[in-house]
Write an enzyme that holds these catalytic residues in place. Structure first.
Site, mmCIF file in Angstrom:
data_model
loop_
_atom_site.group_PDB
_atom_site.id
_atom_site.type_symbol
_atom_site.label_atom_id
_atom_site.label_comp_id
_atom_site.label_asym_id
_atom_site.label_seq_id
_atom_site.Cartn_x
_atom_site.Cartn_y
_atom_site.Cartn_z
ATOM 1 N N ASP A 63 52.064 42.024 39.425
ATOM 2 C CA ASP A 63 50.802 42.492 38.878
ATOM 3 C C ASP A 63 50.696 43.975 39.112
ATOM 4 O O ASP A 63 51.124 44.472 40.152
ATOM 5 C CB ASP A 63 49.649 41.782 39.593
ATOM 6 C CG ASP A 63 49.205 40.564 38.822
ATOM 7 O OD1 ASP A 63 49.348 40.591 37.586
ATOM 8 O OD2 ASP A 63 48.732 39.603 39.453
ATOM 9 N N GLU A 122 37.113 53.814 45.991
ATOM 10 C CA GLU A 122 36.707 54.519 44.773
ATOM 11 C C GLU A 122 35.542 55.462 45.089
ATOM 12 O O GLU A 122 35.542 56.628 44.703
ATOM 13 C CB GLU A 122 36.274 53.537 43.678
ATOM 14 C CG GLU A 122 37.399 52.795 43.000
ATOM 15 C CD GLU A 122 37.679 51.458 43.646
ATOM 16 O OE1 GLU A 122 37.219 51.254 44.792
ATOM 17 O OE2 GLU A 122 38.359 50.614 43.028
ATOM 18 N N THR A 165 25.091 42.564 38.929
ATOM 19 C CA THR A 165 24.682 43.768 38.202
ATOM 20 C C THR A 165 25.881 44.566 37.732
ATOM 21 O O THR A 165 25.804 45.307 36.778
ATOM 22 C CB THR A 165 23.816 44.662 39.103
ATOM 23 O OG1 THR A 165 24.604 45.006 40.255
ATOM 24 C CG2 THR A 165 22.565 43.951 39.547
ATOM 25 N N ASP A 175 46.993 35.203 41.903
ATOM 26 C CA ASP A 175 45.928 34.654 42.740
ATOM 27 C C ASP A 175 44.906 33.857 41.941
ATOM 28 O O ASP A 175 44.279 32.960 42.452
ATOM 29 C CB ASP A 175 45.253 35.753 43.550
ATOM 30 C CG ASP A 175 44.855 36.941 42.692
ATOM 31 O OD1 ASP A 175 44.987 36.839 41.454
ATOM 32 O OD2 ASP A 175 44.423 37.953 43.253
#
Lengths: 575, 690
Positions: free
Chosen positions: B308, B349, B381, B526
């Site tokens: 991945d 991030e 959200t 996963d």
């Protein structure tokens, strides 16, 4: 050893290689079912044979059916040959008036020729009628060779095919082997041998009066046609008792070269054909180099030992040095017209391949010189070996070598993209077990039974070598005799026949099982993680595996035979 | 993600040695011994030689003392092999012991239905698959299962050694929980998926203990080869007396026995199972659990590795690379808003946004007022942000996915979502095409612009792929990105190929295609949608954080959920086979020297000429045979460390590996016994043992 001798060895390999490469390309086409320039001539015959025998050439066989076909083909041939021998007194083409062959000898001989061994407990000129020589021996020379070739082709297809249930059609492979390969070559070689002075006639034996005034019967017959296939098919059963040492069976130095090259030609060519059929010529070349290296070592050791001669003879003041006038070395049991080098090549070539023809008496070789043919056979008859059988035996060793090497690079071992798993290892181990089981088993029995001991002509280690050689030769389907052993007894006829059957069919069946198992597998594309099986590293490893397995198995008996004889000879003891 | 290096255990730890010695004797039980044909043969002849010794003692024999010693060393040979296996198992047991500690007898709170208000307390061991239990703060999860309601923080350190707790919630890809882990916040309802004795922990314990170890396919193939060699030498030794009697020698039976045992591959035969157990053990110490030994072997054969992109090839966290302001917005304002919203954001991030903003515009340390409330990211959200009290009132800053933030802005203005400004769409597209992730920023009801979060290729990953390529393994990057982006990242990371816009279907198809071509494929995954591909792959490694479906479909589970570990798994698989191959080669090569020791000794009387073969100049026939058998036994002990550690395995091409191992174990195997037997012979002669 001298320059001329070495040159003869070099010339021999040059002729062999030059012939084997194009023949390999041709055979690959034959087995792939492609058209060749012989098709217009032989094609109709081929189709006619299929029609008469109700063979559907397009119908492929599962390995079990293939194996059954091979066995039946052999059994029927065996019975026919037995019948011919037993009935020869009543059949035509018997100018010498040979009587029926006794049952145990006929049994032994039929098995011997069916298994491509051609062990001979008889003298050809004193036992067999011309018709028996032709219909029995010569025909069997073709069919037993073709059986070996067919089995090999099935195994090669096992590698070449992916996820296939079938390995080919036995009858097609056998017919094409005979029709397109063995027959044309045999015609050419027969003519060459006749040109060199070999008899080919139905005339009765000639009676002659010698200079001393003694009556002598000179045997002859349809010799050339049988001798040609005897070498090409790695059969080795001589027309005459003296085999290729007989002047009518090997008249000149050139006929000697033709016979020596002939017995390796197809076996060597098949190695190249193998490379082509699996689509990687380098693989064939690597096996060729491995085989050739072992043969060169064998020839060299044998030549060296024979050229060095017998130290006891030397001690008596005999000049054993080679000169322009004398070959020097050990010439006992060798033909003067061939000399030491050509006897050494012949001995190594005839035992490296499973031919078994002889142009000198191996019994008279020095201990080390005589050990070379013995070891060649003990290593599994894979130094080119019999037509077909040699290479399929070699591939069994390749499987073992690849298995060990593959583990050492941390992958499930694979050869030519086929993974070597439990089943292949199991079958390969089965093939390898056959040799010690038969050679040492029968050898040990002969060593303790009075019937076995009675056959020996020499005492001590040399007697042991004679018996060991006989069972090795029978199991390896070689057929050469050390000489000295009186094999035409009930005991030896039976046990040697059993050894021949074991050495042939107990190897053919597992080999075909390997073929079937491989054919069903996928082909793994090579990557940097797969080690190359065409390089010098692998060639070395393969030779090491063959020598170590063979060596470890037979070292103790060799120590009690030729090795101790060698040391004893050096110390002045003879047996 | 911290990678645990396997904790080193001293090879001969006292706590392992003592029980191993006892176990070595216990393993003499013929029912155990018969599993190992080579050692069984040795055991049988050990019994035989003991009987001969007793006979010699009672009626007097020519070589009674030597016979006794040979019998003793034969027993040692078997015991040493048993000891090797016991040490390997002992090391596993030590690990199992620590695992077992977590498997305390816990009480489970069984419930009848997901929303049941009351629960019944039952022992954890009585739970069956399908039962439902409630786990609350402080509870130990009773068995493996799947979260079907709620969300909780779980401490998995007992299993993984990772101290930071992880989040598990119902639905989605993080729903699997493991028995033995502990709930450290909230409440979840778990549906049990394992019956007693089948849970993860049970499997792990069984695996490292090696008790129920099944022989792997390759181990079986090798055993067959070893049995074949044993049979060959049995034939050799059984027929030798006949040839010897013809030659005028009577070989004492015990000498024949000695010859047989020195020739059969006792070295590899004795160490084979230790190698297998140690291989599994190494895997477990890497915190990877394999459901079968077969998968570990297959790992060594892998041709294609599907990885991945996110988390494996690129850092799981992206880094802010650029602020793209909308036309009527000052870039500094965008940067400031982004900075404010990220100051309390602990995600990588968020931190990278702070760093970038400060670097670009030199914002002071204390830009943020005291009265700021940080709104963390939530899955509902799909935004995070901050509410700041300023003089002009409450300012709300939000950053997040395009549709979430535009929807939020629209809601603020009281409009229905939709009508995203053209410039914003363009900016978002630009970022996406470059292989990045766009993060839209808004202040109150105004859209400010986009933060360009860039995928960062992991440092050093390129070299790892180069190594894999050298080993003949092709890497394929799997990503949901569009082909353009994927190509850019693939080129940067140095993978051989990529699958863009990956879906579960085309992943499965890719694996099937590779397998059709005869290649072996490994992949890790996963999510539940990875399950079919994991099941199809020859080696499927599920992340421990993944879903139960993924963990069930795979044949290995990585407890640390580190996808790059596939590379280590491949190496462990290779090392396992290499150790076997190398020791087999060594074992067979040893035989050459043994022949030179024993054959001249055996035939000394009838053929003194054979002394020429006694190249080691061993003192006497008896000492030669005794030395060979002592060497044969001691070499097993000497090689135990190698069997447990595995042979050195550098990632390089097969040809180089083969050459190296042939030189070390092939040539070494020929030479070592010549030296070893000679040395032992000197000692035997000096001590007058023979």
């Amino acid at each position: 050893m001298n320059a001329a001798g070495i040159l003869q060895i070099v010339v021999y390999f040059a002729v062999l290689t030059a012939g084997a490469i194009p023949l390999g390309a041709y055979m690959a086409r034959i087995y792939s079912g492609e058209r060749t320039w012989l098709d217009p001539v032989l094609g109709p015959f081929e189709r006619a044979i299929y029609k008469v025998c109700c063979v559907k050439p397009d119908q492929e066989q599962h390995w079990t059916v293939y194996a059954f076909s091979a066995l039946m083909f052999s059994v029927v041939g065996l019975l026919l040959m037995y019948a011919v021998m037993r009935l020869q007194a009543m059949l035509p083409l018997n100018p010498a008036g040979q009587a029926a062959v006794p049952p145990d000898l006929a049994f032994n001989t039929a098995i011997s020729f069916t298994t491509n061994t051609n062990w001979q407990n008889y003298g050809g000129e004193s036992t067999m009628a011309y018709l028996t020589q032709m219909l029995g021996m010569t025909v069997k020379n073709f069919t037993s060779a073709a059986t070996g070739m067919a089995v090999l082709v099935a195994l090669v297809r096992g590698f070449a095919r992916r996820q296939s249930k079938t390995v080919g059609n036995f009858y097609v492979d056998a017919v094409r082997s005979i029709l397109y390969i063995l027959l044309p070559l045999a015609v050419v070689v027969t003519l060459a041998l006749v040109w060199q002075g070999m008899p080919q006639s139905f005339d009765a034996y000639t009676e002659a009066t010698t200079l001393e005034g003694v009556k002598q019967v000179i045997a002859q017959g349809p010799v050339a046609s049988q001798v040609a296939i005897k070498h090409l098919g790695t059969n080795g059963g001589g027309f005459f008792n003296a085999n290729s040492a007989h002047p009518f069976e090997n008249p000149t130095a050139l006929s000697n070269l033709i016979e020596m090259a002939g017995e390796l030609l197809i076996s060597a060519g098949l190695v190249f054909a193998f490379g082509r059929m699996i689509g990687d010529k380098r693989q064939g070349r690597a096996l060729y180099i491995a085989m050739a290296l072992m043969l060169v070592v064998g020839i060299t050791v044998c030549y060296w030992a024979e050229a060095a001669g017998n130290p006891l003879v030397q001690a008596m003041g005999v000049d054993v040095a080679s000169s322009d006038l004398a070959p020097g070395g050990n010439m006992e049991g060798k033909e003067v017209r061939f000399g030491i080098a050509n006897s050494a090549i012949f001995a190594a070539a005839t035992t490296g391949t499973s031919t078994g023809a002889v142009n000198a008496m191996h019994d008279s070789f020095t201990p080390i010189g005589g050990m070379v043919p013995l070891v060649n056979m003990m290593l599994g008859e894979v130094i080119f070996g019999g037509v077909g059988c040699g290479l399929h035996g070699m591939i069994v060793f390749v499987i073992v070598a690849v298995f060990i090497a593959g583990l050492m690079v941390g992958r499930t071992p694979e050869y030519l993209g086929k993974k070597m798993e439990t089943r292949e290892v199991k079958l390969a181990v089965l093939c390898i077990l056959i040799f010690p089981l038969s050679i040492l088993g029968f050898g040990a029995v002969a060593m303790v039974l009075p019937a076995g001991l009675a056959g020996m002509s020499a005492a001590g280690p040399h007697g042991l070598s004679e018996v060991l050689y006989a069972y090795t030769s029978a199991t390896a389907n070689n057929g050469s005799a050390f000489g000295g052993l009186s094999g035409n007894t009930l005991f030896y006829n039976t046990t040697l026949a059993a050894a021949m059957l074991i050495g042939r069919f107990l190897i053919i069946v597992p080999t075909l099982a390997i073929a079937g198992s491989l054919a069903a597998k996928k082909i793994v594309p090579p990557s940097a993680g797969t080690f190359p099986t065409h390089g010098s590293l692998f060639i070395g490893l393969l030779i090491a595996v063959i020598v170590v397995i063979g060596g470890l198995t037979f070292f103790p008996v060799l120590a009690l035979g030729p090795i101790v004889e060698h040391f004893a000879l050096a110390a002045g003891t003879l047996f | 993600m911290a990678i645990h290096r396997p904790q080193e255990m001293s090879l001969f730890d006292g706590s392992i040695i003592r029980p191993a010695v006892i176990s070595a004797f216990a393993k003499l039980d013929p029912r155990d011994l018969v599993r190992n044909p080579v050692m069984f043969t040795t055991g049988v002849v050990a019994v035989l030689s003991s009987v001969l010794f007793v006979r010699d003692v009672s009626i007097g024999g020519e070589y009674t003392a030597v016979v006794g010693q040979i019998a003793a060393w034969l027993w040692f040979t078997v015991l040493f092999a048993n000891f090797a296996e016991a040490v390997a198992e002992g090391r596993g047991k030590a690990q199992a012991e620590s695992l077992r500690k977590t498997k305390t007898e816990t009480a489970a709170k069984k419930v009848a239905a997901v929303d049941a208000s009351s629960h019944k307390s039952v022992p954890a061991t009585s739970l069956r698959a399908g039962d439902m239990v409630v786990c609350e703060l402080g509870d130990t999860i009773p068995s493996d299962g799947e979260v079907i309601a709620g969300i909780a923080t779980i401490d998995e350190s007992a299993i993984t050694g990772e101290s930071a707790p992880v989040i598990r919630e119902s639905g989605g890809d993080r729903s699997a929980v493991t028995g033995g882990t502990r709930v450290v916040s909230d409440r979840i309802v778990v549906r049990i998926t394992a019956n007693p004795g089948e849970s993860f922990l049970d499997r792990m314990i069984a695996l490292v203990e090696g008790a129920k170890r099944q022989k792997t396919p390759n181990e079986i193939a090798l055993t067959i080869l070893l049995v074949g060699l044993t049979l060959v030498f049995l034939i050799v030794c059984a027929t030798l007396p006949a040839f010897a009697s013809y030659s005028g020698t009577v070989i004492p039976v015990v000498f024949l026995i000695a010859l047989l045992v020195t020739l059969i591959p006792t070295t590899i035969g004795g160490l084979l199972s230790a190698i297998g157990i140690a291989g599994m053990d190494r895997l477990v110490r890497f915190n990877v659990i394999s459901k079968s030994g077969r998968a570990v072997e297959a790992a060594g054969d892998i041709d294609v590795l599907l990885l991945d992109k996110t988390g494996t090839i690129t850092l799981g966290a992206r880094q802010a690379a650029e602020f793209i302001a909308l036309p009527n917005v000052n870039e500094r304002d965008l940067a400031e808003a982004a900075l404010l919203s990220s100051l309390d954001d602990e995600t990588p991030e968020g931190k990278s946004i702070v760093v970038l903003a400060k670097m670009r515009f030199n914002f002071a340390e204390s830009t943020l007022g005291k009265a700021a409330t940080f709104i963390p990211f939530s899955a509902h959200t799909r935004m995070s942000g901050v509410n700041v009290e300023t003089a002009s009132g409450l300012v709300e800053i939000r950053k997040g996915a395009t549709d979430s933030v535009t929807g939020y802005v629209a809601a603020k203005e009281g409009k229905t979502p939709g009508g995203v400004p053209k410039e914003l769409v363009q900016a978002v597209e630009r970022v996406a095409k470059a292989g990045g992730t766009p993060l839209v920023v808004a202040r109150d009801n105004r859209l400010l612009g986009v933060i360009y979060l860039k995928d960062i290729v992991k440092p050093g990953i390129r070299e790892r792929f180069a190594t894999l390529r050298q080993m003949g393994i092709r890497t394929v990057m799997i990503t949901g990105d569009n082909p353009l982006t994927a190509a850019a990242i693939a080129a940067e990371a140095g993978v051989d190929d990529f699958l863009a816009e990956a879906t579960p279907e085309n992943k499965l198809e890719l694996i099937r295609k590779e397998q059709q071509g005869g290649r072996l494929v490994a992949m890790c995954g996963d999510g539940s949608n990875d399950a079919p591909a994991l099941a199809q792959a020859d080696v499927g490694v599920a992340m421990n954080t993944g879903t139960q479906a993924a963990r069930e479909a795979s044949n290995m589970v990585d407890l640390e959920s580190d996808p790059t570990k596939l590379i280590e798994i491949v190496m462990i698989g290779k090392q396992l086979l290499m150790s076997r191959g190398s020791l087999t080669t060594f074992s067979i090569a040893n035989d050459i020297a043994k022949y030179f020791a024993i054959i001249p000794a055996m035939f000394m009387v009838s053929y003194p000429q054979l002394q020429a073969l006694n190249v080691m100049h061993l003192a006497s026939p008896q000492s030669a045979i005794l030395s060979a058998i002592i060497f044969n036994a001691l070499i097993i002990i000497a090689l135990i460390p190698l069997a447990l550690k595995g042979v050195k395995c550098k990632p390089t091409s097969a040809e180089v590996l083969l050459r190296r191992n042939i030189v070390v174990y092939g040539l070494g195997g020929i030479l070592v016994p010549f030296i070893g037997i000679k040395a032992i012979d000197l000692l035997v002669a000096a001590l007058h043992l023979a």
